[in-house]
Design a protein around this motif. Structure first.
Motif, mmCIF file in Angstrom:
data_model
loop_
_atom_site.group_PDB
_atom_site.id
_atom_site.type_symbol
_atom_site.label_atom_id
_atom_site.label_comp_id
_atom_site.label_asym_id
_atom_site.label_seq_id
_atom_site.Cartn_x
_atom_site.Cartn_y
_atom_site.Cartn_z
ATOM 1 N N ASN A 357 0.018 5.955 14.560
ATOM 2 C CA ASN A 357 0.881 4.812 14.307
ATOM 3 C C ASN A 357 1.200 4.171 15.648
ATOM 4 O OD1 ASN A 357 2.802 2.965 13.578
ATOM 5 N ND2 ASN A 357 4.347 4.466 12.997
ATOM 6 N N ARG A 358 0.820 2.926 15.809
ATOM 7 C CA ARG A 358 1.000 2.244 17.094
ATOM 8 C C ARG A 358 1.964 1.079 16.925
ATOM 9 N NH1 ARG A 358 -3.605 2.337 20.925
ATOM 10 N NH2 ARG A 358 -3.072 1.053 22.730
ATOM 11 N N LYS A 359 2.967 1.009 17.804
ATOM 12 C CA LYS A 359 3.936 -0.087 17.738
ATOM 13 C C LYS A 359 3.361 -1.280 18.505
ATOM 14 C CE LYS A 359 8.197 1.062 18.667
ATOM 15 N NZ LYS A 359 9.355 1.349 19.551
ATOM 16 N N ILE A 360 3.316 -2.445 17.850
ATOM 17 C CA ILE A 360 2.762 -3.655 18.459
ATOM 18 C C ILE A 360 3.696 -4.826 18.164
ATOM 19 C CG2 ILE A 360 0.856 -5.337 18.312
ATOM 20 C CD1 ILE A 360 -0.938 -2.868 17.609
ATOM 21 N N TYR A 369 0.973 -0.487 13.517
ATOM 22 C CA TYR A 369 -0.453 -0.448 13.174
ATOM 23 C C TYR A 369 -0.747 0.965 12.687
ATOM 24 C CZ TYR A 369 -5.437 -1.640 13.580
ATOM 25 O OH TYR A 369 -6.761 -1.923 13.321
ATOM 26 N N TYR A 370 -0.759 1.116 11.346
ATOM 27 C CA TYR A 370 -0.976 2.427 10.730
ATOM 28 C C TYR A 370 -2.476 2.694 10.659
ATOM 29 C CZ TYR A 370 3.927 2.145 9.305
ATOM 30 O OH TYR A 370 5.308 2.056 9.307
ATOM 31 N N GLN A 371 -2.873 3.875 11.141
ATOM 32 C CA GLN A 371 -4.292 4.217 11.208
ATOM 33 C C GLN A 371 -4.557 5.478 10.384
ATOM 34 O OE1 GLN A 371 -5.454 3.858 15.547
ATOM 35 N NE2 GLN A 371 -3.340 3.142 15.683
ATOM 36 N N PHE A 372 -5.234 5.274 9.259
ATOM 37 C CA PHE A 372 -5.593 6.375 8.362
ATOM 38 C C PHE A 372 -7.078 6.658 8.562
ATOM 39 C CE2 PHE A 372 -2.167 3.894 6.506
ATOM 40 C CZ PHE A 372 -1.244 4.844 6.092
ATOM 41 N N MET A 373 -7.384 7.774 9.195
ATOM 42 C CA MET A 373 -8.766 8.050 9.599
ATOM 43 C C MET A 373 -9.551 8.779 8.512
ATOM 44 S SD MET A 373 -8.239 7.088 12.781
ATOM 45 C CE MET A 373 -7.301 7.300 14.295
ATOM 46 N N GLY A 374 -10.697 8.251 8.173
ATOM 47 C CA GLY A 374 -11.616 8.956 7.297
ATOM 48 C C GLY A 374 -12.587 9.788 8.122
ATOM 49 N N PRO A 375 -13.408 10.614 7.466
ATOM 50 C CA PRO A 375 -14.382 11.425 8.208
ATOM 51 C C PRO A 375 -15.487 10.561 8.812
ATOM 52 C CG PRO A 375 -14.763 11.612 5.851
ATOM 53 C CD PRO A 375 -13.505 10.810 6.003
ATOM 54 N N LYS A 376 -16.099 11.069 9.870
ATOM 55 C CA LYS A 376 -17.250 10.366 10.460
ATOM 56 C C LYS A 376 -18.455 10.567 9.549
ATOM 57 C CE LYS A 376 -16.031 10.683 15.338
ATOM 58 N NZ LYS A 376 -16.384 11.246 16.648
#
Length: 388
Positions: A357-360, A369-376
């Motif tokens: 989660n990045r504050k911008i 900026y919420y970042q939900f990562m899927g598998p590579k």
């Protein structure tokens, strides 16, 4: 060719993205501060930075830095800058914008007036003039005060660099081109991966992604204020930078970039914007609500700027909307989602905590900026190449 200190302002929280861009262009970064990156470059660098940087708001030519706690100190320090190095005899120079944080001097109008007077005094003395003619090209200044330290830069860009020239129609809550590009560059998305924006509005995310995929310089179809500064920048520098940008474009690259919106008129505008940007053949736009978000393939990316209820009456719809986003994302097996919003309950209704989660700051608005990562995806061989 003379070397200068150049300052590139950007959105707060995205300095690292801009720093990487500057380094990739081949320039030495000397300082990274809140909302700006300083680097060393010559006249050619001014042209290339304006044309190639995707995440900078503008490019400033730094002409001075000093401490000032009184208007007398401001006047004398401004007057001491060797203005004749930067301004022709008939140049028009004024403080277009002054910002002040934690400093004794904070009145923009007084700062503008004092500095204008000091520049005129210097030029009158240097050229032995009774008054400045100011009939030539414009050299607007941007001045930053921080803890009484003053930084003075001449704006080489003119209109902000987010104005690429393609977006004439915008939706209700548009995201700027520079911010959209920075958010895409913060993800591991590459041209061979699917990208979907289910709230595409006027098409900024898909268009910026297509331009990145096609290696299309963001500033190659617009003009810049400093193009007329032949006293500082030879015309050849501009021609060379545009030639370099033109040679790098590959708009035949195969991509799967899609933009959806519930509003058909907005989708029409997005198509027109994409056509102006020269990437309409690379993007599939469709009128479609987020509830119908689906894709048969795996390992795709959602990058989006959903509504976050700027108006009170819209806020009541947000829980259901973000719940739908969460449900549709969950159904997309192995996908990643990158979502910028000011809605603080986003994770709660999406039903999953973000991996990052990045504050911008989007202007003065604090967003996340919420970042939900899927598998590579698994590595696969195609001919002699190994792809990820």
């Amino acid at each position: 060719m003379e070397r200068y200190e150049l300052i590139a302002p950007c959105h707060f929280g995205l300095e690292a993205v801009l720093k990487k861009e500057v380094v990739d262009l081949g320039y030495e970064v000397t300082e990274v501060e809140n909302g700006r990156v300083t680097f060393i470059g010559d006249a050619e660098a001014i042209c290339r930075a304006n044309i190639f940087l995707r995440t900078a708001e503008r490019v400033l030519l730094k002409v001075g830095s000093f401490k000032a706690v009184t208007f007398d100190e401001l006047f004398e320090a401004t007057r001491a800058i060797p203005w004749e190095k930067y301004l022709p005899k008939d140049g028009k120079c004024w403080v277009k914008k002054a910002s002040s944080i934690s400093s004794k001097l904070f009145s923009p109008s007084d700062i503008q007036r004092i500095m204008k007077k000091a520049i005129a005094r210097h030029m009158q003395e240097y050229y032995d003039l009774d008054r400045m003619p100011e009939t030539g090209n414009e050299y607007p200044l941007r001045v930053f005060f921080y803890k009484d330290q003053v930084t003075v830069g001449i704006d080489t860009s003119g209109e902000s660099l987010h104005k690429r020239g393609y977006r004439q129609m915008t939706s209700k809550a548009p995201i700027t081109e520079t911010l959209a590009a920075a958010l895409i560059l913060l993800t591991p998305w590459k041209a061979d991966r699917i990208l979907v924006d289910p709230f595409c509005g006027s098409g900024t995310f898909p268009i910026e992604a297509a331009m990145i995929a096609a290696n299309m310089a963001p500033g190659m179809n617009r003009s810049f204020l400093s193009e007329s500064w032949t006293n500082l920048i030879p015309k050849k520098c501009w021609y060379d930078a545009i030639d370099e940008a033109t040679e790098m474009v590959d708009d035949t690259v195969k991509v799967d970039i899609q933009g959806y919106d519930i509003d058909g008129e907005v989708i029409k505008a997005a198509r027109e914007n994409a056509e102006r940007a020269g990437v309409d053949h690379m993007i599939h736009f469709q009128e479609r609500p987020v509830a119908q978000l689906s894709h048969p393939k795996k390992y795709g990316f959602i990058i989006t700027n959903p509504p976050y209820g700027e108006r009170i009456e819209e806020k009541k719809n947000l829980p259901a909307l973000y719940k739908t986003i969460g449900e549709r994302f969950k159904a997309l097996d192995s996908w990643s989602m990158y979502l910028i919003t000011a809605y603080e309950d986003a994770e709660r209704y999406i039903g999953r905590k973000a991996d990052k989660n990045r504050k911008i700051y989007n202007g003065m608005m604090k967003t996340y900026y919420y970042q939900f990562m899927g598998p590579k995806p698994p590595r696969r061989k195609t001919g002699d190449q190994v792809e990820a």
